[in-house]
Write an enzyme that holds these catalytic residues in place. Structure first.
Site, PDB file in Angstrom:
ATOM      1  N   TYR A 142      -1.493  -0.294  10.832  1.00 14.61           N
ATOM      2  CA  TYR A 142      -1.918  -1.153   9.473  1.00 14.61           C
ATOM      3  C   TYR A 142      -0.563  -0.893   8.584  1.00 14.61           C
ATOM      4  O   TYR A 142      -0.165  -1.652   8.113  1.00 14.61           O
ATOM      5  CB  TYR A 142      -3.158  -0.330   8.871  1.00 14.61           C
ATOM      6  CG  TYR A 142      -3.277  -0.743   7.335  1.00 14.61           C
ATOM      7  CD1 TYR A 142      -3.612  -1.952   7.102  1.00 14.61           C
ATOM      8  CD2 TYR A 142      -3.101   0.182   6.360  1.00 14.61           C
ATOM      9  CE1 TYR A 142      -3.747  -2.242   5.481  1.00 14.61           C
ATOM     10  CE2 TYR A 142      -3.287  -0.024   5.168  1.00 14.61           C
ATOM     11  CZ  TYR A 142      -3.461  -1.372   4.667  1.00 14.61           C
ATOM     12  OH  TYR A 142      -3.684  -1.715   3.471  1.00 14.61           O
ATOM     13  N   SER A 188       0.737  -1.177   0.204  1.00 12.23           N
ATOM     14  CA  SER A 188      -0.077  -0.021  -0.069  1.00 12.23           C
ATOM     15  C   SER A 188       0.823   1.301  -0.099  1.00 12.23           C
ATOM     16  O   SER A 188       2.075   1.232   0.566  1.00 12.23           O
ATOM     17  CB  SER A 188      -0.964   0.051   1.482  1.00 12.23           C
ATOM     18  OG  SER A 188      -1.381   1.276   1.425  1.00 12.23           O
ATOM     19  N   LYS A 226       2.250  -3.697   6.663  1.00 11.69           N
ATOM     20  CA  LYS A 226       2.744  -3.479   5.360  1.00 11.69           C
ATOM     21  C   LYS A 226       4.275  -3.565   5.054  1.00 11.69           C
ATOM     22  O   LYS A 226       4.996  -4.343   4.363  1.00 11.69           O
ATOM     23  CB  LYS A 226       2.107  -2.525   4.491  1.00 11.69           C
ATOM     24  CG  LYS A 226       0.275  -2.696   4.440  1.00 11.69           C
ATOM     25  CD  LYS A 226       0.164  -4.202   3.619  1.00 11.69           C
ATOM     26  CE  LYS A 226      -1.430  -4.314   3.373  1.00 11.69           C
ATOM     27  NZ  LYS A 226      -1.619  -5.692   2.922  1.00 11.69           N
TER      28      LYS A 226
HETATM   29  P1  NAD Z   1     -11.119  -6.953   1.373  1.00  7.41           P
HETATM   30  O1  NAD Z   1     -11.366  -6.703   2.967  1.00  7.41           O
HETATM   31  O2  NAD Z   1     -12.182  -6.442   0.505  1.00  7.41           O
HETATM   32  O3  NAD Z   1     -10.473  -8.322   1.208  1.00  7.41           O
HETATM   33  C1  NAD Z   1      -9.676  -8.835   2.011  1.00  7.41           C
HETATM   34  C2  NAD Z   1     -10.148 -10.268   1.983  1.00  7.41           C
HETATM   35  O4  NAD Z   1      -9.277 -11.052   2.817  1.00  7.41           O
HETATM   36  C3  NAD Z   1     -11.335 -10.341   2.321  1.00  7.41           C
HETATM   37  O5  NAD Z   1     -12.269 -11.074   1.639  1.00  7.41           O
HETATM   38  C4  NAD Z   1     -11.291 -11.054   3.750  1.00  7.41           C
HETATM   39  O6  NAD Z   1     -12.558 -12.127   4.272  1.00  7.41           O
HETATM   40  C5  NAD Z   1     -10.090 -11.761   3.544  1.00  7.41           C
HETATM   41  N1  NAD Z   1      -9.165 -12.221   4.934  1.00  7.41           N
HETATM   42  C6  NAD Z   1      -9.110 -11.483   5.979  1.00  7.41           C
HETATM   43  N2  NAD Z   1      -8.424 -12.135   6.778  1.00  7.41           N
HETATM   44  C7  NAD Z   1      -8.278 -13.097   6.356  1.00  7.41           C
HETATM   45  C8  NAD Z   1      -7.514 -14.465   6.568  1.00  7.41           C
HETATM   46  N3  NAD Z   1      -6.900 -14.450   8.325  1.00  7.41           N
HETATM   47  N4  NAD Z   1      -7.511 -15.434   6.076  1.00  7.41           N
HETATM   48  C9  NAD Z   1      -7.986 -15.529   4.855  1.00  7.41           C
HETATM   49  N5  NAD Z   1      -8.721 -14.507   4.324  1.00  7.41           N
HETATM   50  C10 NAD Z   1      -8.624 -13.411   4.928  1.00  7.41           C
HETATM   51  O7  NAD Z   1      -9.758  -5.659   1.138  1.00  7.41           O
HETATM   52  P2  NAD Z   1      -9.557  -5.276  -0.123  1.00  7.41           P
HETATM   53  O8  NAD Z   1      -9.415  -3.765  -0.360  1.00  7.41           O
HETATM   54  O9  NAD Z   1      -9.840  -6.215  -1.219  1.00  7.41           O
HETATM   55  O10 NAD Z   1      -7.638  -5.268  -0.068  1.00  7.41           O
HETATM   56  C11 NAD Z   1      -6.998  -6.443  -0.521  1.00  7.41           C
HETATM   57  C12 NAD Z   1      -5.704  -6.062  -0.150  1.00  7.41           C
HETATM   58  O11 NAD Z   1      -5.052  -5.037  -0.467  1.00  7.41           O
HETATM   59  C13 NAD Z   1      -5.387  -6.101   1.469  1.00  7.41           C
HETATM   60  O12 NAD Z   1      -4.321  -6.855   1.922  1.00  7.41           O
HETATM   61  C14 NAD Z   1      -5.286  -4.461   1.866  1.00  7.41           C
HETATM   62  O13 NAD Z   1      -4.448  -4.234   2.983  1.00  7.41           O
HETATM   63  C15 NAD Z   1      -4.551  -4.167   0.486  1.00  7.41           C
HETATM   64  N6  NAD Z   1      -4.534  -2.581   0.052  1.00  7.41           N
HETATM   65  C16 NAD Z   1      -6.032  -2.261  -0.273  1.00  7.41           C
HETATM   66  C17 NAD Z   1      -6.337  -1.007  -0.190  1.00  7.41           C
HETATM   67  C18 NAD Z   1      -7.529  -0.463  -0.362  1.00  7.41           C
HETATM   68  O14 NAD Z   1      -7.906   0.728  -0.461  1.00  7.41           O
HETATM   69  N7  NAD Z   1      -8.515  -1.276  -0.623  1.00  7.41           N
HETATM   70  C19 NAD Z   1      -5.157  -0.186  -0.632  1.00  7.41           C
HETATM   71  C20 NAD Z   1      -3.884  -0.889  -0.291  1.00  7.41           C
HETATM   72  C21 NAD Z   1      -3.726  -1.916  -0.236  1.00  7.41           C
HETATM   73  C1  UD1 Z   2      -6.763   5.902   3.712  1.00  5.79           C
HETATM   74  C2  UD1 Z   2      -5.776   5.332   4.771  1.00  5.79           C
HETATM   75  C3  UD1 Z   2      -4.759   4.747   4.031  1.00  5.79           C
HETATM   76  C4  UD1 Z   2      -5.131   3.439   3.124  1.00  5.79           C
HETATM   77  C5  UD1 Z   2      -6.241   3.978   2.523  1.00  5.79           C
HETATM   78  C6  UD1 Z   2      -6.857   2.932   1.418  1.00  5.79           C
HETATM   79  C7  UD1 Z   2      -5.891   7.000   6.614  1.00  5.79           C
HETATM   80  C8  UD1 Z   2      -5.268   8.143   7.318  1.00  5.79           C
HETATM   81  N1  UD1 Z   2      -5.357   6.550   5.457  1.00  5.79           N
HETATM   82  O1  UD1 Z   2      -6.283   6.637   2.945  1.00  5.79           O
HETATM   83  O2  UD1 Z   2      -3.649   4.342   4.893  1.00  5.79           O
HETATM   84  O3  UD1 Z   2      -4.161   2.859   2.660  1.00  5.79           O
HETATM   85  O4  UD1 Z   2      -7.355   4.688   2.959  1.00  5.79           O
HETATM   86  O5  UD1 Z   2      -7.589   2.045   2.354  1.00  5.79           O
HETATM   87  O6  UD1 Z   2      -6.852   6.437   7.047  1.00  5.79           O
HETATM   88  N2  UD1 Z   2     -12.080  12.145   3.041  1.00  5.79           N
HETATM   89  C9  UD1 Z   2     -13.238  13.011   3.456  1.00  5.79           C
HETATM   90  N3  UD1 Z   2     -14.288  12.724   3.971  1.00  5.79           N
HETATM   91  C10 UD1 Z   2     -14.422  11.341   4.497  1.00  5.79           C
HETATM   92  C11 UD1 Z   2     -13.523  10.437   4.122  1.00  5.79           C
HETATM   93  C12 UD1 Z   2     -12.237  10.787   3.309  1.00  5.79           C
HETATM   94  O7  UD1 Z   2     -12.956  14.442   3.081  1.00  5.79           O
HETATM   95  O8  UD1 Z   2     -15.699  11.087   4.894  1.00  5.79           O
HETATM   96  C13 UD1 Z   2     -10.919  12.631   2.483  1.00  5.79           C
HETATM   97  C14 UD1 Z   2      -9.676  12.386   3.170  1.00  5.79           C
HETATM   98  O9  UD1 Z   2      -9.217  13.353   3.890  1.00  5.79           O
HETATM   99  C15 UD1 Z   2      -8.696  12.296   1.854  1.00  5.79           C
HETATM  100  C16 UD1 Z   2      -9.581  11.583   0.625  1.00  5.79           C
HETATM  101  O10 UD1 Z   2     -10.868  11.782   1.136  1.00  5.79           O
HETATM  102  O11 UD1 Z   2      -8.314  13.492   1.459  1.00  5.79           O
HETATM  103  C17 UD1 Z   2      -9.447  10.032   0.752  1.00  5.79           C
HETATM  104  O12 UD1 Z   2      -9.832   9.463   1.845  1.00  5.79           O
HETATM  105  P1  UD1 Z   2      -9.688   7.698   2.258  1.00  5.79           P
HETATM  106  O13 UD1 Z   2     -10.722   7.344   1.011  1.00  5.79           O
HETATM  107  O14 UD1 Z   2     -10.094   7.510   3.374  1.00  5.79           O
HETATM  108  O15 UD1 Z   2      -8.219   7.489   1.731  1.00  5.79           O
HETATM  109  P2  UD1 Z   2      -6.880   7.790   2.451  1.00  5.79           P
HETATM  110  O16 UD1 Z   2      -6.957   9.035   3.458  1.00  5.79           O
HETATM  111  O17 UD1 Z   2      -5.961   8.123   0.943  1.00  5.79           O
END
Ligand code: NAD
Ligand code: UD1
Length: 355
Positions: free
Chosen positions: A165, A141, A169
């Site tokens: 978190y 991430s 990572k």
């Molecule tokens: P998500 O929660 O939708 O998907 C994660 C999946 O992992 C879920 O289906 C959950 O049930 C499963 N899971 C959790 N714990 C588990 C375990 N112990 N064993 C097996 N399965 C398990 O999240 P996502 O948004 O799809 O994210 C996927 C990956 O990408 C994660 O590692 C997350 O940290 C990373 N990531 C997500 C974002 C984002 O904004 N969504 C950003 C950066 C990185």
């Molecule tokens: C957040 C996490 C980041 C994670 C990412 C994806 C924090 C501080 N950071 O990032 O670690 O990798 O999600 O899961 O939580 N915003 C509003 N109103 C809201 C929600 C968000 O104004 O109700 C704004 C935030 O201030 C930001 C933007 O929208 O400027 C995006 O927010 P968000 O979707 O939460 O993502 P990140 O903050 O980038």
């Protein structure tokens, strides 16, 4: 064609990536404990891929008639759930999505986050070694970069996570680097996602946050649906063009295709440790996103400006140049398409998969 294990494949990014991988011809075994998802997403993925006969022949086991998709309920921390998957020696590579991802929750429950995200990866890598499988793509991430000094952010920027978190990572990235150095056969990609949003254009699969979302995109969608009265905008005094926070929003299907590209590169080239940002290189403010969503949905999105959210930063934008150079990948979908597809998903599934 490869046989792939997808951990966390029932979740938001995993399910979209499963679809992209099926369309590339791969065979998938998905392991998920449904901590933040359910089997329905995979049933719909199979349907979108044109696969027939989704059924549940056993407890915690689902598959399509042709077994191109097999879904098993299981925990990535447990060798007893992992080892049977590698027993036949037929897994060519792993895409490791399973994990917990809510920043605020990680501050409340650091033990849970270190256990699932770090211990879960340790047991996965142990099972892979035991099964002689040494190809893995990891969901990292941009949160690793913390408050980056400069945007766009290149992969060489300092790693400075600012919450548990992010620490998990960073720890897994280090673990993967150590493992890569331990045996010459490891092929490892660490993909650093910026802000994944949107949904498949069919409206059949999308993000289904459990409880109250904390990320902006599902919150905006819920305001447009009338499920929430307004969007709280966290700060209008940031040093950005309109004073609201700027992020690099990436369509989840662009992200999904990035995984296919990374896997293809790992399998084609000599073993290596690959570290890439996956983002668009474009920054959009909160108000840009609100306006684009309003246009896509036809609904005005009421906003209320409030204080900055603790831990936020002004800008996070990827330098996606390395991903373009190394794998010929770049994002293709615009902010308007992100909003159109996210809105289609939200409208068709107002209560997510549970409806
Ligand atoms: P998500 O929660 O939708 O998907 C994660 C999946 O992992 C879920 O289906 C959950 O049930 C499963 N899971 C959790 N714990 C588990 C375990 N112990 N064993 C097996 N399965 C398990 O999240 P996502 O948004 O799809 O994210 C996927 C990956 O990408 C994660 O590692 C997350 O940290 C990373 N990531 C997500 C974002 C984002 O904004 N969504 C950003 C950066 C990185
Ligand atoms: C957040 C996490 C980041 C994670 C990412 C994806 C924090 C501080 N950071 O990032 O670690 O990798 O999600 O899961 O939580 N915003 C509003 N109103 C809201 C929600 C968000 O104004 O109700 C704004 C935030 O201030 C930001 C933007 O929208 O400027 C995006 O927010 P968000 O979707 O939460 O993502 P990140 O903050 O980038």
């Amino acid at each position: 064609m490869a046989n792939l294990l997808i951990t966390g494949g029932a979740g938001f990014i995993g399910s979209h990536t499963c679809l992209a991988l099926l369309q590339e011809g791969h065979h998938l075994v998905v392991l998920d404990n449904f901590a933040n998802s359910g089997p329905e997403a995979l049933r719909r993925v199979a349907e979108l891929a044109g696969l027939e006969g989704w059924n549940e022949p056993g407890d915690g086991f689902w598959s399509t008639a042709d077994q191109r998709v097999i879904l098993r309920r299981g925990d990535v921390r447990l060798r007893r759930d992992l080892d049977p998957l590698f027993a036949s020696g037929s897994i060519d590579g792993v895409l490791h999505f399973a994990g917990l991802k809510a920043v605020a929750e990680s501050i409340q429950q650091p033990l849970q986050y270190w256990d699932v995200n770090v211990n879960g990866t340790v047991s996965l890598l142990q099972a892979m070694e035991a099964g002689n499988c040494r190809t893995v793509v990891f969901s990292s991430s941009a949160t690793l970069y913390g408050h980056a000094e400069r945007v766009p952010i290149a992969e060489e920027a300092p790693i400075r996570p600012i919450n548990p978190y992010g620490q998990t990572k960073a720890a897994v990235e280090q673990l993967l680097a150590d493992v890569a150095g331990s045996h010459p056969d490891w092929r490892i990609a660490r993909l650093r996602y910026f802000n994944p949003v949107g949904a498949h254009p069919s409206g059949r699969i999308g993000e289904d946050p459990q409880g109250t979302p904390s990320n902006i995109f599902p919150l905006i969608s819920q305001v447009a649906m009338g499920h929430r009265p307004e969007l709280e905008v966290f700060g209008s005094d940031w040093p950005t063009s309109d004073g609201t926070g700027v992020r690099d929003y990436i369509h989840v299907m662009d992200l999904a295709e990035g995984h296919g590209a990374a896997l293809g590169l790992l399998l084609a080239e000599p073993p290596q440790l690959l570290t890439l940002n996956l983002g668009s290189g474009q920054g959009h403010s909160v108000l840009d996103l609100v306006n684009a969503f309003s246009t896509a949905s036809g609904w005005s999105i009421p906003v209320r400006i409030s204080a900055r959210r603790p831990g936020d930063s002004a800008m996070s934008i990827a330098d996606p140049g390395a991903a373009q150079r190394r794998m010929g990948w770049r994002t293709r979908r615009s902010l308007a398409e992100i909003c159109r597809d996210g809105w289609a998903w939200q409208q068709a599934n107002p209560r997510g998969y549970g409806a």
